[in-house]
Write a protein that holds these residues in place. Sequence first.
Motif, PDB file in Angstrom:
ATOM      1  N   ASP A   1       0.343   8.071  -1.318  1.00 26.14           N
ATOM      2  CA  ASP A   1      -0.157   7.241  -2.430  1.00 26.14           C
ATOM      3  C   ASP A   1      -1.587   7.491  -2.864  1.00 26.14           C
ATOM      4  OD1 ASP A   1       2.309   5.715  -2.388  1.00 26.14           O
ATOM      5  OD2 ASP A   1       1.519   4.670  -0.638  1.00 26.14           O
TER       6      ASP A   1
ATOM      7  N   ARG B   1      -8.226  -1.203 -11.011  1.00 24.47           N
ATOM      8  CA  ARG B   1      -7.443  -0.697  -9.885  1.00 24.47           C
ATOM      9  C   ARG B   1      -8.376  -0.503  -8.706  1.00 24.47           C
ATOM     10  NH1 ARG B   1      -3.053   2.231 -12.048  1.00 24.47           N
ATOM     11  NH2 ARG B   1      -2.403   2.682  -9.933  1.00 24.47           N
ATOM     12  N   GLY B   2      -7.767  -0.420  -7.519  1.00 27.62           N
ATOM     13  CA  GLY B   2      -8.607  -0.302  -6.344  1.00 27.62           C
ATOM     14  C   GLY B   2      -8.085   0.700  -5.340  1.00 27.62           C
ATOM     15  N   LEU B   3      -8.571   0.511  -4.109  1.00 31.07           N
ATOM     16  CA  LEU B   3      -8.263   1.454  -3.044  1.00 31.07           C
ATOM     17  C   LEU B   3      -6.836   1.319  -2.542  1.00 31.07           C
ATOM     18  CD1 LEU B   3     -11.170   1.361  -0.457  1.00 31.07           C
ATOM     19  CD2 LEU B   3     -10.662   3.141  -2.139  1.00 31.07           C
ATOM     20  N   ASN B   4      -6.292   2.414  -2.074  1.00 30.44           N
ATOM     21  CA  ASN B   4      -5.081   2.408  -1.265  1.00 30.44           C
ATOM     22  C   ASN B   4      -5.438   3.206  -0.013  1.00 30.44           C
ATOM     23  OD1 ASN B   4      -2.580   3.309  -0.075  1.00 30.44           O
ATOM     24  ND2 ASN B   4      -1.564   2.570  -1.923  1.00 30.44           N
ATOM     25  N   GLU B   5      -5.362   2.536   1.131  1.00 29.32           N
ATOM     26  CA  GLU B   5      -5.878   3.150   2.366  1.00 29.32           C
ATOM     27  C   GLU B   5      -4.891   4.064   3.070  1.00 29.32           C
ATOM     28  OE1 GLU B   5      -6.704  -0.177   4.841  1.00 29.32           O
ATOM     29  OE2 GLU B   5      -8.447  -0.819   3.702  1.00 29.32           O
ATOM     30  N   ASN B   6      -3.723   4.177   2.511  1.00 25.97           N
ATOM     31  CA  ASN B   6      -2.630   4.802   3.260  1.00 25.97           C
ATOM     32  C   ASN B   6      -2.976   6.203   3.774  1.00 25.97           C
ATOM     33  OD1 ASN B   6      -0.120   4.599   4.344  1.00 25.97           O
ATOM     34  ND2 ASN B   6       1.002   5.000   2.462  1.00 25.97           N
TER      35      ASN B   6
ATOM     36  N   ARG C   1      -2.900   7.262  -6.446  1.00 25.06           N
ATOM     37  CA  ARG C   1      -3.027   5.958  -7.088  1.00 25.06           C
ATOM     38  C   ARG C   1      -4.174   5.148  -6.507  1.00 25.06           C
ATOM     39  NH1 ARG C   1       3.119   4.632  -7.913  1.00 25.06           N
ATOM     40  NH2 ARG C   1       2.109   3.190  -9.327  1.00 25.06           N
ATOM     41  N   SER C   2      -4.982   5.783  -5.681  1.00 24.06           N
ATOM     42  CA  SER C   2      -6.115   5.065  -5.087  1.00 24.06           C
ATOM     43  C   SER C   2      -7.365   5.299  -5.936  1.00 24.06           C
ATOM     44  CB  SER C   2      -6.329   5.588  -3.657  1.00 24.06           C
ATOM     45  OG  SER C   2      -7.387   4.889  -3.041  1.00 24.06           O
TER      46      SER C   2
ATOM     47  N   HIS D   1       3.215   0.141   0.473  1.00 19.42           N
ATOM     48  CA  HIS D   1       1.847   0.418   0.024  1.00 19.42           C
ATOM     49  C   HIS D   1       1.718   0.419  -1.492  1.00 19.42           C
ATOM     50  CE1 HIS D   1      -0.604   1.289   3.517  1.00 19.42           C
ATOM     51  NE2 HIS D   1       0.443   1.854   4.087  1.00 19.42           N
ATOM     52  N   ALA D   2       2.771   0.802  -2.171  1.00 21.92           N
ATOM     53  CA  ALA D   2       2.680   0.917  -3.626  1.00 21.92           C
ATOM     54  C   ALA D   2       3.981   0.425  -4.240  1.00 21.92           C
ATOM     55  CB  ALA D   2       2.425   2.371  -4.021  1.00 21.92           C
TER      56      ALA D   2
ATOM     57  N   ASN E   1      -3.215  -4.402  -3.309  1.00 22.48           N
ATOM     58  CA  ASN E   1      -4.158  -3.290  -3.365  1.00 22.48           C
ATOM     59  C   ASN E   1      -4.199  -2.706  -4.770  1.00 22.48           C
ATOM     60  OD1 ASN E   1      -1.900  -1.682  -3.643  1.00 22.48           O
ATOM     61  ND2 ASN E   1      -1.944  -0.905  -1.541  1.00 22.48           N
ATOM     62  N   GLY E   2      -4.809  -1.551  -4.899  1.00 18.32           N
ATOM     63  CA  GLY E   2      -4.978  -0.964  -6.223  1.00 18.32           C
ATOM     64  C   GLY E   2      -3.708  -0.407  -6.817  1.00 18.32           C
ATOM     65  N   THR E   3      -2.616  -0.404  -6.052  1.00 11.41           N
ATOM     66  CA  THR E   3      -1.403   0.249  -6.517  1.00 11.41           C
ATOM     67  C   THR E   3      -0.199  -0.686  -6.477  1.00 11.41           C
ATOM     68  OG1 THR E   3      -0.988   1.121  -4.317  1.00 11.41           O
ATOM     69  CG2 THR E   3      -2.239   2.502  -5.787  1.00 11.41           C
TER      70      THR E   3
ATOM     71  N   ASP F   1      -1.569  -3.365   1.789  1.00 10.19           N
ATOM     72  CA  ASP F   1      -1.867  -2.506   2.924  1.00 10.19           C
ATOM     73  C   ASP F   1      -1.559  -3.243   4.235  1.00 10.19           C
ATOM     74  OD1 ASP F   1      -2.640  -0.135   1.569  1.00 10.19           O
ATOM     75  OD2 ASP F   1      -4.514  -1.107   0.987  1.00 10.19           O
ATOM     76  N   HIS F   2      -1.839  -2.554   5.334  1.00 12.14           N
ATOM     77  CA  HIS F   2      -1.476  -3.116   6.638  1.00 12.14           C
ATOM     78  C   HIS F   2      -2.277  -4.384   6.932  1.00 12.14           C
ATOM     79  CE1 HIS F   2      -0.180   1.169   8.011  1.00 12.14           C
ATOM     80  NE2 HIS F   2       0.395   0.782   6.888  1.00 12.14           N
TER      81      HIS F   2
ATOM     82  N   GLN G   1     -11.464   0.012  11.431  1.00  9.97           N
ATOM     83  CA  GLN G   1     -10.984  -0.304  10.080  1.00  9.97           C
ATOM     84  C   GLN G   1     -12.037   0.057   9.029  1.00  9.97           C
ATOM     85  OE1 GLN G   1      -8.168  -1.186   8.619  1.00  9.97           O
ATOM     86  NE2 GLN G   1      -9.244  -1.349   6.654  1.00  9.97           N
TER      87      GLN G   1
ATOM     88  N   ARG H   1      -5.851   6.328   6.374  1.00  2.65           N
ATOM     89  CA  ARG H   1      -5.461   5.834   7.689  1.00  2.65           C
ATOM     90  C   ARG H   1      -4.635   6.874   8.435  1.00  2.65           C
ATOM     91  NH1 ARG H   1      -5.407   1.021   9.570  1.00  2.65           N
ATOM     92  NH2 ARG H   1      -5.613   0.076   7.521  1.00  2.65           N
ATOM     93  N   GLU H   2      -3.663   7.448   7.756  1.00  7.22           N
ATOM     94  CA  GLU H   2      -2.787   8.384   8.458  1.00  7.22           C
ATOM     95  C   GLU H   2      -3.497   9.690   8.796  1.00  7.22           C
ATOM     96  OE1 GLU H   2      -0.924   6.525   9.505  1.00  7.22           O
ATOM     97  OE2 GLU H   2       0.420   5.478   8.133  1.00  7.22           O
TER      98      GLU H   2
ATOM     99  N   GLU I   1     -10.231 -11.352   9.204  1.00 10.99           N
ATOM    100  CA  GLU I   1     -11.123 -10.285   8.754  1.00 10.99           C
ATOM    101  C   GLU I   1     -11.242 -10.246   7.229  1.00 10.99           C
ATOM    102  OE1 GLU I   1     -10.045  -6.581  10.622  1.00 10.99           O
ATOM    103  OE2 GLU I   1     -10.983  -7.207  12.517  1.00 10.99           O
TER     104      GLU I   1
ATOM    105  N   GLU J   1      -4.732  -4.521  15.550  1.00 13.23           N
ATOM    106  CA  GLU J   1      -5.141  -3.349  14.776  1.00 13.23           C
ATOM    107  C   GLU J   1      -4.088  -3.091  13.707  1.00 13.23           C
ATOM    108  OE1 GLU J   1      -8.143  -2.145  15.355  1.00 13.23           O
ATOM    109  OE2 GLU J   1      -8.267  -3.706  16.883  1.00 13.23           O
ATOM    110  N   ARG J   2      -4.094  -1.912  13.119  1.00 14.19           N
ATOM    111  CA  ARG J   2      -3.224  -1.718  11.955  1.00 14.19           C
ATOM    112  C   ARG J   2      -2.413  -0.429  12.004  1.00 14.19           C
ATOM    113  NH1 ARG J   2      -7.831  -4.310  10.021  1.00 14.19           N
ATOM    114  NH2 ARG J   2      -7.366  -6.425   9.331  1.00 14.19           N
TER     115      ARG J   2
END
Lengths: 413, 510
Positions: free
Chosen positions: B225, B242-247, B228-229, A276-277, A326-328, A332-333, B266, B250-251, A365, A126-127
């Motif tokens: 972040d 630009r794209g997604l930032n899942e941070n 910036r997503s 992440h960025a 990612n977009g930034t 990501d994880h 996920q 997720r949290e 995945e 998992e992440r």
Amino acid sequence: MSDIPMDCCESHTARGLTRRALLLGSATFAAWAYLPKFARAKDGRDPRFVTIILRGALDGLATVAPVGDPNYAGLHGSIALSLDGAHAATPLDSFFALHPSMTEFARMYKDKKAAVVHAVATPYRERSHFDGQDVLESGFGGPGRVQSGWLNRALEAMPRGERVMSGLAVGPTTPLVLRGAAPTVGWAPPYIPQAADDTAMRLVNLYNHRDPALAAALSQGLQIDRIAARDDSMKPKRGMNGAAAMRLAAKGAARLMAADDGPRIAALAFDGWDTHANEGGSVGRLAQLLSGLDGALAEFESGLGERWRDTVIVVVTEFGRTARINGTEGTDHGTGTVALLAGGAVNGGRVISDWPGLKVANLYEGRDLKPTADLRGVIKGVLRDHLGLGERVLAETVFPDSGAVKAMQGLVV
Amino acid sequence: MARDPQGALVALNRFGFGARGGAASDFSSAASDPRGFVKAELGRPNAALLDAPGLQSSPALAQAVFDYQHDIKRQREAAAKTAQAMAAIGDDLTRKMQNDLPKELAAESGLEMKPGVATSTTSPDVMQPTASPKQPPKPLNIIQKTFRAEALARIQRATMAESGFVERLVTFWSNHLCTSASKGELARIWSGAFEREAIRPYVLGNFGEMLRAVEQHPAMLFFLDNQRSFGPQSRAGQNRKRGLNENLAREIMELHTLGVNGGYTQDDVAALARIITGWTFAGRDGKLAPPGTFTFFANAHEPGPQKLLGKVYEDTGLAQGEAALADIARHPATAKFIATKFVRHFVADDPPPALVAKLESTFKKTGGDLRAMTLALVDADEAWHAPMTKIRMPYEYLVAAGRMMGRIPEDPQRYLGGLNVLGQPLWAPAGPNGFADTNAAWAAPEGIKLRLDIASQIASRIADNVDPRALLDVVAGEAASTETRQTVERAESRQQAFALLLMSPEFQRR
């Protein structure tokens, strides 16, 4: 005035004792000392083992880049390493290249004293950082199962001796990997003047009567401070950044471990790898962190002196990051990543990998580097060949239910 | 009512920040009615709000950072021009890299805490840890000044509060829904404002409202972040590639609400990330809104319905995310996760299941009413009879020491330095999961040893008119053990007695 004993102290046991006497008197501590099996063996090896945990999930594809993989540059985009340009990555073989900020590791690798295992992961898929770290450090197949770590259980499985101290946790708290039944000692770079011995002993005495858990913690904290003799170069400097702090922690740990009666086994944890960025490529934030790690490895090398030849350092992280940026401008994880090995006892100069490839169809995945090696096998290989732990204890106690995961061969000279 | 010394210790230490010295008679008040003493603060209107003079709103602080950064840039450009040096580029790069690293080690390095009872003969400089050669101190920049002012306001409030229970609630929620000051300049200047604006108004209000305030606060959007997503199919995402930032997404689910085993996948993380694209704050140009305010940037929002936790949320722009958050806040997994953490913080590392169930059920029944859940804790006998096994976290410990001395803190540096040494730098946990809340984290050998060093240093600065025996009565009254009393009485100096008092189980455990 201080020469006159206060009459209220007539029954006080601690009075007049030094901290040293107190420590020598703590027999329980000696009973919990460990001696790696191979110590005093015919080749005179006296092994040292260090694990460094990188918290936040290291980007293995940015640390040891598969520059020979046709899909790497496209996926990793603007932060991909390359063999050209101002900050070119260092080729390790015809396929992989090392991040340019790791010059010390590159030198060790060339000397065959460092190795990389790529596309590696714990059994966690998992992440969540925290669950990932739980699996990484507990050594169990899933998160949250126990409050003890594989390194602590490895300690317990080792023969006990008199001279050698228990495991060393560097930092103000003990990482899970080293928590458990076998007592450990902690050390952190000293930031402030120390309390007087007499005050410490009185407090141990009070805790012995009222609070055994605090008594044990304080006694161990005091003992390790005795060994890490005060030294100006150990003091953090104003304005110190994360990289310098990593070096300092390593320097202190190496000093303790170099001593004949010092700890043989240590765990360190470095934070901040969650990129992440703005991860950066050959320069930037990750580069700065990797240079701190690189410096820490060099501190171990110089601080351990002669004992470096008997040392294996294993650098691990809870999981990797996405193969695609990612977009930034970050990642990501993800899942698969690298484990780094360094030390005089490492059979190095190799990137060990059953490379899964970075075609989207080959990604885990569709997004992460697919793990093809189990990190437990890497650690088992080191614990077996370096510290002399048996296959069975590794499969049942250190990494429970891991019989199917074979110890990796030939990691140690 | 019969006097209850043990109950007083629980009231003061488990729920509060410890007894105050000076004129206050907290121990007696607590002993005569422990529950009433704890609850008293909950009844005050706006008990949790903090509105000290000079503290500014997040947008005003953002503007200050933008102005400051602009000034620095101008100065650098001017310097570069004069020097005509090519090297300036490299310098700038280095500085940029350093700015991304945790700064607390560098920023706060005054390490001792001032007891502040009377003057000491020791020069303050002697206590400086690094004993570096004297240099004229650099003037503080606006970010450092703000951080210290925010810290001071918080520490003063905690030191002066009656029981401190409400302030303990603030520290709990602020840690549960944390940002980190080490993320960068904006994060640092916003640390205090985030807590004042997004946490304090809700600690005795509704969890769902707190959650929305937190996830829409610029400090959180910046920390994780989300500004910036971009929705990959949104207009801005397409234009800027630009794209997604899942941070943040997720949290939110893992740490803020459902918990890691809360039944999401996920795919849910990615869905929530898409749902909250466009949640951002206005930058310095102020095109979307005044700089530093929360705004919904529709151009970055992923178009279309999203399926999250089995439910489809139509694309209603900002409302799509607000609806999703409201559902997550009320989710049964959230009730369980919150109740468990709450009981772990206040009662025991291994939270008694019956007590957790009680709070969980209150949370569910009231739709996340945090005042009701808090009262359920204080009303529960388990919370009063559980043994005091937890050790104070460093922040609680230093505040409790200050309260015992009965003086209003004036210099936040001493506290900030102490917190750095003890591993709990203010508003700067290592990750978005906040600081650990167990003895394994805080009662470890090196931690206890460092605590002793800090206690000795505080003690070395107390004056000779302080009577540690009287302070033991302030702290624990007749609940003090014979051994602790003897240890304090038999110490060879007032300073030593004071250090031992600060380290005694009665002062450390809660």
